[in-house]
Design a protein around this motif. Sequence first.
Motif, PDB file in Angstrom:
ATOM      1  N   MET A  38       0.831  -1.262  -0.221  1.00 50.97           N
ATOM      2  CA  MET A  38       0.002   0.178   0.129  1.00 50.97           C
ATOM      3  C   MET A  38       0.942   1.463  -0.038  1.00 50.97           C
ATOM      4  O   MET A  38       0.631   2.263  -0.678  1.00 50.97           O
ATOM      5  CB  MET A  38      -0.786  -0.083   1.352  1.00 50.97           C
ATOM      6  CG  MET A  38      -1.749  -1.093   1.306  1.00 50.97           C
ATOM      7  SD  MET A  38      -3.302  -1.077   0.315  1.00 50.97           S
ATOM      8  CE  MET A  38      -4.125   0.348   0.893  1.00 50.97           C
ATOM      9  N   GLU A  39       1.902   1.155   0.820  1.00 51.24           N
ATOM     10  CA  GLU A  39       2.862   2.400   0.956  1.00 51.24           C
ATOM     11  C   GLU A  39       3.591   2.807  -0.291  1.00 51.24           C
ATOM     12  O   GLU A  39       3.466   3.829  -0.847  1.00 51.24           O
ATOM     13  CB  GLU A  39       3.800   2.095   1.939  1.00 51.24           C
ATOM     14  CG  GLU A  39       4.283   3.405   2.716  1.00 51.24           C
ATOM     15  CD  GLU A  39       5.287   3.121   4.001  1.00 51.24           C
ATOM     16  OE1 GLU A  39       4.765   2.432   4.897  1.00 51.24           O
ATOM     17  OE2 GLU A  39       6.270   3.567   3.946  1.00 51.24           O
ATOM     18  N   ASN A  40       3.996   1.757  -0.934  1.00 51.74           N
ATOM     19  CA  ASN A  40       4.923   1.857  -2.129  1.00 51.74           C
ATOM     20  C   ASN A  40       3.833   1.970  -3.539  1.00 51.74           C
ATOM     21  O   ASN A  40       4.399   2.271  -4.508  1.00 51.74           O
ATOM     22  CB  ASN A  40       6.004   0.943  -2.523  1.00 51.74           C
ATOM     23  CG  ASN A  40       5.445  -0.470  -2.709  1.00 51.74           C
ATOM     24  OD1 ASN A  40       4.324  -0.795  -3.431  1.00 51.74           O
ATOM     25  ND2 ASN A  40       6.052  -1.448  -2.484  1.00 51.74           N
ATOM     26  N   GLY A  41       2.491   1.983  -3.261  1.00 51.96           N
ATOM     27  CA  GLY A  41       1.511   2.365  -4.353  1.00 51.96           C
ATOM     28  C   GLY A  41       1.547   1.114  -5.548  1.00 51.96           C
ATOM     29  O   GLY A  41       0.876   1.319  -6.351  1.00 51.96           O
ATOM     30  N   SER A  42       2.027  -0.085  -5.279  1.00 54.42           N
ATOM     31  CA  SER A  42       2.028  -1.065  -5.860  1.00 54.42           C
ATOM     32  C   SER A  42       0.633  -1.646  -6.282  1.00 54.42           C
ATOM     33  O   SER A  42       0.284  -2.461  -6.948  1.00 54.42           O
ATOM     34  CB  SER A  42       2.953  -2.440  -5.915  1.00 54.42           C
ATOM     35  OG  SER A  42       2.916  -2.700  -4.593  1.00 54.42           O
ATOM     36  N   VAL A  43      -0.149  -1.370  -5.192  1.00 55.40           N
ATOM     37  CA  VAL A  43      -1.591  -1.966  -5.075  1.00 55.40           C
ATOM     38  C   VAL A  43      -2.190  -0.700  -4.702  1.00 55.40           C
ATOM     39  O   VAL A  43      -1.945  -0.076  -3.489  1.00 55.40           O
ATOM     40  CB  VAL A  43      -1.963  -3.310  -4.350  1.00 55.40           C
ATOM     41  CG1 VAL A  43      -1.551  -2.895  -2.943  1.00 55.40           C
ATOM     42  CG2 VAL A  43      -3.262  -3.733  -4.752  1.00 55.40           C
ATOM     43  N   SER A  44      -3.475  -0.330  -5.384  1.00 54.83           N
ATOM     44  CA  SER A  44      -4.243   0.707  -5.071  1.00 54.83           C
ATOM     45  C   SER A  44      -5.378   0.384  -4.136  1.00 54.83           C
ATOM     46  O   SER A  44      -5.845   0.288  -3.229  1.00 54.83           O
ATOM     47  CB  SER A  44      -4.588   1.670  -5.930  1.00 54.83           C
ATOM     48  OG  SER A  44      -4.952   0.921  -7.254  1.00 54.83           O
ATOM     49  N   GLY A  45      -6.460  -0.332  -5.114  1.00 51.46           N
ATOM     50  CA  GLY A  45      -7.894  -0.970  -4.363  1.00 51.46           C
ATOM     51  C   GLY A  45      -7.282  -2.301  -4.168  1.00 51.46           C
ATOM     52  O   GLY A  45      -7.234  -3.408  -4.809  1.00 51.46           O
ATOM     53  N   ASP A 234       5.335 -16.763   1.631  1.00 56.00           N
ATOM     54  CA  ASP A 234       6.442 -15.937   1.316  1.00 56.00           C
ATOM     55  C   ASP A 234       6.387 -14.919   0.118  1.00 56.00           C
ATOM     56  O   ASP A 234       7.353 -13.919  -0.264  1.00 56.00           O
ATOM     57  CB  ASP A 234       7.743 -16.684   1.211  1.00 56.00           C
ATOM     58  CG  ASP A 234       8.092 -17.340   2.562  1.00 56.00           C
ATOM     59  OD1 ASP A 234       7.789 -16.943   3.655  1.00 56.00           O
ATOM     60  OD2 ASP A 234       9.088 -18.219   2.245  1.00 56.00           O
ATOM     61  N   ASP A 235       5.191 -15.211  -0.705  1.00 53.11           N
ATOM     62  CA  ASP A 235       5.122 -14.675  -1.852  1.00 53.11           C
ATOM     63  C   ASP A 235       3.987 -13.638  -1.914  1.00 53.11           C
ATOM     64  O   ASP A 235       3.578 -13.033  -2.893  1.00 53.11           O
ATOM     65  CB  ASP A 235       4.986 -15.744  -2.962  1.00 53.11           C
ATOM     66  CG  ASP A 235       6.398 -16.215  -3.421  1.00 53.11           C
ATOM     67  OD1 ASP A 235       7.138 -15.697  -3.581  1.00 53.11           O
ATOM     68  OD2 ASP A 235       6.017 -17.431  -3.884  1.00 53.11           O
ATOM     69  N   ILE A 236       3.604 -13.288  -0.735  1.00 51.16           N
ATOM     70  CA  ILE A 236       2.375 -12.265  -0.578  1.00 51.16           C
ATOM     71  C   ILE A 236       2.723 -10.898  -1.300  1.00 51.16           C
ATOM     72  O   ILE A 236       2.229 -10.116  -2.163  1.00 51.16           O
ATOM     73  CB  ILE A 236       1.923 -12.064   0.736  1.00 51.16           C
ATOM     74  CG1 ILE A 236       1.261 -13.192   1.272  1.00 51.16           C
ATOM     75  CG2 ILE A 236       0.752 -10.764   0.744  1.00 51.16           C
ATOM     76  CD1 ILE A 236       1.043 -13.348   2.787  1.00 51.16           C
ATOM     77  N   GLY A 237       4.191 -10.520  -0.859  1.00 57.67           N
ATOM     78  CA  GLY A 237       4.748  -9.330  -1.424  1.00 57.67           C
ATOM     79  C   GLY A 237       4.805  -9.242  -2.883  1.00 57.67           C
ATOM     80  O   GLY A 237       4.394  -8.324  -3.456  1.00 57.67           O
ATOM     81  N   ALA A 238       5.194 -10.494  -3.370  1.00 57.70           N
ATOM     82  CA  ALA A 238       5.594 -10.545  -4.933  1.00 57.70           C
ATOM     83  C   ALA A 238       4.369 -10.344  -5.713  1.00 57.70           C
ATOM     84  O   ALA A 238       4.188  -9.502  -6.560  1.00 57.70           O
ATOM     85  CB  ALA A 238       6.382 -11.645  -5.239  1.00 57.70           C
ATOM     86  N   PHE A 239       3.317 -11.033  -5.397  1.00 57.18           N
ATOM     87  CA  PHE A 239       2.085 -10.901  -5.600  1.00 57.18           C
ATOM     88  C   PHE A 239       1.444  -9.682  -5.696  1.00 57.18           C
ATOM     89  O   PHE A 239       0.898  -9.044  -6.805  1.00 57.18           O
ATOM     90  CB  PHE A 239       0.851 -11.851  -5.189  1.00 57.18           C
ATOM     91  CG  PHE A 239      -0.250 -11.680  -5.539  1.00 57.18           C
ATOM     92  CD1 PHE A 239      -0.601 -12.169  -6.846  1.00 57.18           C
ATOM     93  CD2 PHE A 239      -1.247 -11.094  -4.794  1.00 57.18           C
ATOM     94  CE1 PHE A 239      -2.184 -12.008  -7.132  1.00 57.18           C
ATOM     95  CE2 PHE A 239      -2.575 -10.922  -5.352  1.00 57.18           C
ATOM     96  CZ  PHE A 239      -3.074 -11.230  -6.563  1.00 57.18           C
ATOM     97  N   LEU A 240       1.431  -8.745  -4.573  1.00 58.57           N
ATOM     98  CA  LEU A 240       0.934  -7.519  -4.542  1.00 58.57           C
ATOM     99  C   LEU A 240       1.739  -6.688  -5.434  1.00 58.57           C
ATOM    100  O   LEU A 240       1.208  -5.515  -5.973  1.00 58.57           O
ATOM    101  CB  LEU A 240       0.804  -7.034  -3.018  1.00 58.57           C
ATOM    102  CG  LEU A 240      -0.174  -7.848  -2.252  1.00 58.57           C
ATOM    103  CD1 LEU A 240      -0.149  -7.491  -0.666  1.00 58.57           C
ATOM    104  CD2 LEU A 240      -1.403  -7.551  -2.881  1.00 58.57           C
ATOM    105  N   ASP A 241       3.002  -6.777  -5.445  1.00 55.56           N
ATOM    106  CA  ASP A 241       3.840  -5.883  -6.486  1.00 55.56           C
ATOM    107  C   ASP A 241       3.387  -6.185  -7.845  1.00 55.56           C
ATOM    108  O   ASP A 241       4.400  -5.742  -8.827  1.00 55.56           O
ATOM    109  CB  ASP A 241       5.421  -6.369  -6.183  1.00 55.56           C
ATOM    110  CG  ASP A 241       5.877  -5.608  -4.839  1.00 55.56           C
ATOM    111  OD1 ASP A 241       5.070  -4.847  -4.337  1.00 55.56           O
ATOM    112  OD2 ASP A 241       6.846  -5.781  -4.411  1.00 55.56           O
TER     113      ASP A 241
END
Length: 253
Positions: A38-45, A234-241
């Motif tokens: 959310m902070e780095n803007g890779s996902v908005s909604g 471990d891949d939650i961040g990668a998916f959201l990115d």
Amino acid sequence: MNPTILKLGGSVITDKDRAETLDGDALDAAADAIADAMENGSVSGLVVVHGGGSFGHHHASEAGVSTTEGTTDAADAIAIHGAMKTLNQFVLSRLHERGVPALPVNPLSAGARDAEGDLDMPTGQVATMLGEGFVPVLHGDVIATEGKGITVLSGDEIVTTAAEQLSAGRVGLCSTVPGVLDTDGDVIPEITAFADAAGALGGSDADADVTGGMAAKVRELLDLGAPASVFGPDDIGAFLDGDTPGTTIRGGD
Ligand code: IP8
């Protein structure tokens, strides 16, 4: 806006072998990944859905309630729903601690099933929350079901319904395994039809899971208009990115 829907499996964020026991470290790690994205803007909604793990499934199996077997005992319904609200509160507070504007959406109060088992769950409130910058957090629950009292509503069914109604752009299911595995234990990179993976898909490995295991998830995800990813914690961040870790499931035609 075509939101991203992320499901946190109940087995990921709870200790599935002990009734009403949180896996606090796993939930912290998931909340960190969501807050970073959310902070780095890779996902908005973003819509988060979480499963039942040792909260909902424990009470549901004690009461003999499943997605098809219902009960008219209100105390049993409240026991299951109450446990899910407790887990939801844990998820909300871990997100709030990290500045994520999460709001609860309790499916019991938002929908119903008809006598054929079809779910009617309007998601206008979720869309408005998204438009106002909130992160709606839904959860597997019990739901009023015509002719059966209440039955269990799985988080996966919520994901499918919400994805269609909200025209989700991406769907991710975070499971305890790094994807859908073949019989050698390797991740199947892509599934476009149930037959692709039928040999490798069994039921859930935990007896208390009343809504089925990976096979049920794959079937539901194949019905989506949007591509879905199944991946490990471990891949939650990668998916959201924006990456496609684990298994990508696209039903297409
Ligand atoms: O863990 C089931 O949700 P799931 C919720 O996503 C209950 O299947 C109440 C058992």
